[in-house]
Design a protein around this motif. Structure first.
Motif, PDB file in Angstrom:
ATOM      1  N   ILE A 209       0.849  -1.205   0.000  1.00 39.95           N
ATOM      2  CA  ILE A 209       0.000   0.000   0.000  1.00 39.95           C
ATOM      3  C   ILE A 209       0.883   1.252   0.000  1.00 39.95           C
ATOM      4  O   ILE A 209       0.724   2.157  -0.809  1.00 39.95           O
ATOM      5  CB  ILE A 209      -0.952  -0.010   1.224  1.00 39.95           C
ATOM      6  CG1 ILE A 209      -1.902  -1.211   1.159  1.00 39.95           C
ATOM      7  CG2 ILE A 209      -1.752   1.282   1.298  1.00 39.95           C
ATOM      8  CD1 ILE A 209      -2.851  -1.338   2.334  1.00 39.95           C
ATOM      9  N   GLN A 210       1.848   1.251   0.906  1.00 40.25           N
ATOM     10  CA  GLN A 210       2.785   2.371   1.073  1.00 40.25           C
ATOM     11  C   GLN A 210       3.474   2.733  -0.251  1.00 40.25           C
ATOM     12  O   GLN A 210       3.620   3.891  -0.601  1.00 40.25           O
ATOM     13  CB  GLN A 210       3.849   1.927   2.093  1.00 40.25           C
ATOM     14  CG  GLN A 210       4.984   2.878   2.296  1.00 40.25           C
ATOM     15  CD  GLN A 210       4.750   3.719   3.532  1.00 40.25           C
ATOM     16  OE1 GLN A 210       3.793   3.525   4.257  1.00 40.25           O
ATOM     17  NE2 GLN A 210       5.605   4.667   3.748  1.00 40.25           N
ATOM     18  N   LEU A 211       3.910   1.700  -0.984  1.00 36.76           N
ATOM     19  CA  LEU A 211       4.657   1.916  -2.215  1.00 36.76           C
ATOM     20  C   LEU A 211       3.745   2.116  -3.424  1.00 36.76           C
ATOM     21  O   LEU A 211       4.221   2.320  -4.537  1.00 36.76           O
ATOM     22  CB  LEU A 211       5.596   0.725  -2.467  1.00 36.76           C
ATOM     23  CG  LEU A 211       6.708   0.506  -1.428  1.00 36.76           C
ATOM     24  CD1 LEU A 211       7.294  -0.898  -1.545  1.00 36.76           C
ATOM     25  CD2 LEU A 211       7.808   1.551  -1.589  1.00 36.76           C
ATOM     26  N   GLY A 212       2.428   2.056  -3.172  1.00 32.23           N
ATOM     27  CA  GLY A 212       1.478   2.288  -4.265  1.00 32.23           C
ATOM     28  C   GLY A 212       1.441   1.149  -5.271  1.00 32.23           C
ATOM     29  O   GLY A 212       1.256   1.369  -6.469  1.00 32.23           O
ATOM     30  N   THR A 214      -0.711  -1.362  -5.339  1.00 32.83           N
ATOM     31  CA  THR A 214      -1.994  -2.088  -5.252  1.00 32.83           C
ATOM     32  C   THR A 214      -2.717  -2.200  -6.588  1.00 32.83           C
ATOM     33  O   THR A 214      -3.780  -2.772  -6.643  1.00 32.83           O
ATOM     34  CB  THR A 214      -2.946  -1.400  -4.246  1.00 32.83           C
ATOM     35  OG1 THR A 214      -2.930   0.002  -4.530  1.00 32.83           O
ATOM     36  CG2 THR A 214      -2.508  -1.641  -2.836  1.00 32.83           C
ATOM     37  N   GLU A 215      -2.131  -1.690  -7.655  1.00 32.87           N
ATOM     38  CA  GLU A 215      -2.733  -1.612  -9.013  1.00 32.87           C
ATOM     39  C   GLU A 215      -3.875  -0.604  -9.062  1.00 32.87           C
ATOM     40  O   GLU A 215      -4.582  -0.441  -8.085  1.00 32.87           O
ATOM     41  CB  GLU A 215      -3.250  -2.984  -9.499  1.00 32.87           C
ATOM     42  CG  GLU A 215      -2.094  -3.880  -9.915  1.00 32.87           C
ATOM     43  CD  GLU A 215      -2.486  -5.341  -9.732  1.00 32.87           C
ATOM     44  OE1 GLU A 215      -2.707  -6.017 -10.732  1.00 32.87           O
ATOM     45  OE2 GLU A 215      -2.567  -5.780  -8.574  1.00 32.87           O
TER      46      GLU A 215
ATOM     47  N   GLU B 167      -0.549  10.876   5.142  1.00 34.57           N
ATOM     48  CA  GLU B 167      -0.513  10.733   3.696  1.00 34.57           C
ATOM     49  C   GLU B 167      -1.904  10.448   3.162  1.00 34.57           C
ATOM     50  O   GLU B 167      -2.745   9.887   3.859  1.00 34.57           O
ATOM     51  CB  GLU B 167       0.407   9.561   3.329  1.00 34.57           C
ATOM     52  CG  GLU B 167       0.954   9.647   1.927  1.00 34.57           C
ATOM     53  CD  GLU B 167       1.826   8.440   1.590  1.00 34.57           C
ATOM     54  OE1 GLU B 167       1.834   7.469   2.350  1.00 34.57           O
ATOM     55  OE2 GLU B 167       2.487   8.501   0.539  1.00 34.57           O
ATOM     56  N   GLN B 169      -3.366   8.841  -0.490  1.00 32.23           N
ATOM     57  CA  GLN B 169      -3.074   8.339  -1.829  1.00 32.23           C
ATOM     58  C   GLN B 169      -4.382   7.972  -2.513  1.00 32.23           C
ATOM     59  O   GLN B 169      -5.420   7.917  -1.879  1.00 32.23           O
ATOM     60  CB  GLN B 169      -2.221   7.056  -1.745  1.00 32.23           C
ATOM     61  CG  GLN B 169      -0.846   7.267  -1.201  1.00 32.23           C
ATOM     62  CD  GLN B 169      -0.281   5.934  -0.711  1.00 32.23           C
ATOM     63  OE1 GLN B 169      -0.739   5.392   0.288  1.00 32.23           O
ATOM     64  NE2 GLN B 169       0.706   5.420  -1.414  1.00 32.23           N
ATOM     65  N   VAL B 170      -4.284   7.657  -3.811  1.00 27.81           N
ATOM     66  CA  VAL B 170      -5.479   7.192  -4.515  1.00 27.81           C
ATOM     67  C   VAL B 170      -5.204   5.806  -5.090  1.00 27.81           C
ATOM     68  O   VAL B 170      -4.166   5.580  -5.705  1.00 27.81           O
ATOM     69  CB  VAL B 170      -5.887   8.173  -5.631  1.00 27.81           C
ATOM     70  CG1 VAL B 170      -7.051   7.606  -6.421  1.00 27.81           C
ATOM     71  CG2 VAL B 170      -6.251   9.528  -5.042  1.00 27.81           C
ATOM     72  N   ASP B 171      -6.100   4.879  -4.829  1.00 26.11           N
ATOM     73  CA  ASP B 171      -5.972   3.506  -5.327  1.00 26.11           C
ATOM     74  C   ASP B 171      -7.317   3.082  -5.895  1.00 26.11           C
ATOM     75  O   ASP B 171      -8.324   3.124  -5.203  1.00 26.11           O
ATOM     76  CB  ASP B 171      -5.574   2.574  -4.169  1.00 26.11           C
ATOM     77  CG  ASP B 171      -5.703   1.107  -4.545  1.00 26.11           C
ATOM     78  OD1 ASP B 171      -5.161   0.734  -5.595  1.00 26.11           O
ATOM     79  OD2 ASP B 171      -6.347   0.361  -3.788  1.00 26.11           O
ATOM     80  N   ASN B 172      -7.334   2.698  -7.151  1.00 29.63           N
ATOM     81  CA  ASN B 172      -8.608   2.297  -7.772  1.00 29.63           C
ATOM     82  C   ASN B 172      -9.671   3.386  -7.657  1.00 29.63           C
ATOM     83  O   ASN B 172     -10.841   3.066  -7.480  1.00 29.63           O
ATOM     84  CB  ASN B 172      -9.167   1.054  -7.076  1.00 29.63           C
ATOM     85  CG  ASN B 172      -8.701  -0.219  -7.749  1.00 29.63           C
ATOM     86  OD1 ASN B 172      -8.175  -0.171  -8.853  1.00 29.63           O
ATOM     87  ND2 ASN B 172      -8.899  -1.328  -7.077  1.00 29.63           N
ATOM     88  N   ILE B 176      -6.848   6.432  -0.062  1.00 32.46           N
ATOM     89  CA  ILE B 176      -6.277   5.691   1.070  1.00 32.46           C
ATOM     90  C   ILE B 176      -5.619   6.703   1.997  1.00 32.46           C
ATOM     91  O   ILE B 176      -4.814   7.521   1.569  1.00 32.46           O
ATOM     92  CB  ILE B 176      -5.195   4.691   0.606  1.00 32.46           C
ATOM     93  CG1 ILE B 176      -5.812   3.610  -0.263  1.00 32.46           C
ATOM     94  CG2 ILE B 176      -4.491   4.058   1.811  1.00 32.46           C
ATOM     95  CD1 ILE B 176      -4.799   2.632  -0.783  1.00 32.46           C
ATOM     96  N   THR B 178      -3.332   7.509   5.409  1.00 33.32           N
ATOM     97  CA  THR B 178      -2.396   7.001   6.405  1.00 33.32           C
ATOM     98  C   THR B 178      -2.424   7.946   7.591  1.00 33.32           C
ATOM     99  O   THR B 178      -2.158   9.130   7.441  1.00 33.32           O
ATOM    100  CB  THR B 178      -0.958   6.930   5.851  1.00 33.32           C
ATOM    101  OG1 THR B 178      -0.985   6.199   4.634  1.00 33.32           O
ATOM    102  CG2 THR B 178      -0.024   6.248   6.841  1.00 33.32           C
ATOM    103  N   LYS B 192      -3.331   2.372   7.794  1.00 31.74           N
ATOM    104  CA  LYS B 192      -3.863   2.767   6.492  1.00 31.74           C
ATOM    105  C   LYS B 192      -5.277   2.234   6.336  1.00 31.74           C
ATOM    106  O   LYS B 192      -5.546   1.095   6.715  1.00 31.74           O
ATOM    107  CB  LYS B 192      -3.024   2.165   5.360  1.00 31.74           C
ATOM    108  CG  LYS B 192      -1.646   2.763   5.219  1.00 31.74           C
ATOM    109  CD  LYS B 192      -0.834   1.983   4.194  1.00 31.74           C
ATOM    110  CE  LYS B 192       0.624   2.361   4.293  1.00 31.74           C
ATOM    111  NZ  LYS B 192       0.878   3.758   3.898  1.00 31.74           N
TER     112      LYS B 192
END
Lengths: 215, 215
Positions: A209-212, A214-215, B167, B169-172, B176, B178, B192
């Motif tokens: 997750i941290q490193l991004g 997750t696709e 932090e 982030q964006v996933d899908n 997300i 932190t 997270k």
């Protein structure tokens, strides 16, 4: 796909609807996904409990997470044909390659449960998900996804990856291990669990997750 | 306690046996605890799904973890009288004040499930666990345990505690977050999740383990 005629059609329509396709959250599959996730956990838990009468609880827990993890469920959903049936914003090219189809599968399990009850859902999960798509012997041999995935990323990018035991405590007479994921000598993330294997998996998962990754 | 006569007595004996009382792991309740945990998750999941037809999946998930968390289950188990029925090494004074009774309760749910099936287990959980011991209205008002507990510890020990967004982030297409638990200005742990509330709860939970506050 189900192996029986659906009773309540509206339920299945909701199960197939990703939130990108609906304005109201009650019309999208997120609540059914929550329910289906719990039901699937119980059914797979029961299945493994009976299949492996001499294995420890740690082993059963690990096997279950190999079956019901996001990636695995998404792969199964696509093989079942749920990508074509999922109603979502098809202009969003991000969603096309995302893991929303595994969520559809969970929501479908939730819908079957509400429509037909626990025992029928159990049959559906056994016959239509576990039997055709899960190779238990292969799964037993496979390490859990997270560490593998992180190693794959490290190899591809010329990084070194190590898992390091950072701490060992005792809680309720049970040992708690803290394992860190160390990339190029730098501590990225850590995980805590009652055994080193699980702790390193958690560390790897958090690192992903941290490193991004997750696709 | 069960509300019905047990069919398979041996099953219930295993459910009541902590591993400190048995040499062979198959005679202790750990496997049944694994099973009961999954079944209880499904039953409580279903219960909340139907009780709160207009609540989001995030809300349902949070409510469920308020019900099935370790502390809560242990408290319920003691109120049910499972402390006296649990077979464990009574010379270990550590175990007496530990949370092994919640594990007995989960194992008992597993035993009822194997003995009587899902529907009977559902009735047992509703009538003997949820109705008498869970006050839903009160639970709705309560923040989850971990943050409260950590604040309690900080107050008692004159420490400052803050949760800090580290932090985003964006996933899908999903955000997300932190969030870090910061004690006296020092970052202790982070978590997270898909919303800040859950992320801070995870951070608090990890901090509780880290600081050895798990009792």
């Amino acid at each position: 796909m189900l192996g029986f005629p659906p009773g309540n059609f509206a339920l299945y329509e909701v199960a197939l609807s990703h939130r990108s396709s609906k304005e109201k959250f009650l019309e999208s599959n997120e609540r059914l996904e929550y329910l289906g996730d719990a039901i699937l956990g119980a059914i797979v838990g029961d299945y493994l409990f009976k299949k492996y009468p001499y294995k420890t609880e740690g082993y059963l827990t690990e096997m279950r997470s190999k079956i019901v993890n996001r990636q695995q469920l998404n792969d199964i959903a696509i093989k079942m044909g749920l990508r074509k049936l999922t109603i979502y914003d098809k202009y969003n090219s991000f969603l096309k390659i995302s893991q929303i189809f595994g969520n559809t599968l969970e929501a479908l399990v939730g819908a079957v449960y509400l429509d037909k009850g626990y025992t029928k859902t159990q049959q559906f999960v056994h016959k239509r998900i576990l039997m055709p798509y899960i190779d238990m012997d292969q799964l037993e041999a496979v390490e859990m996804n997270h560490k593998n995935k992180l190693y794959g990323w490290a190899n591809k990018n010329g990084k070194t990856l190590e898992f390091e035991l950072l701490e060992e405590q005792v809680d309720n007479g049970r040992r708690i291990f803290t394992v860190g994921a160390v990339v190029d000598g730098e501590l990225i993330c850590s995980g805590k669990a009652f055994n080193k294997k699980d702790a390193s998996q958690i560390a790897a998962q958090q690192a992903i997750i941290q490193l991004g990754l997750t696709e």
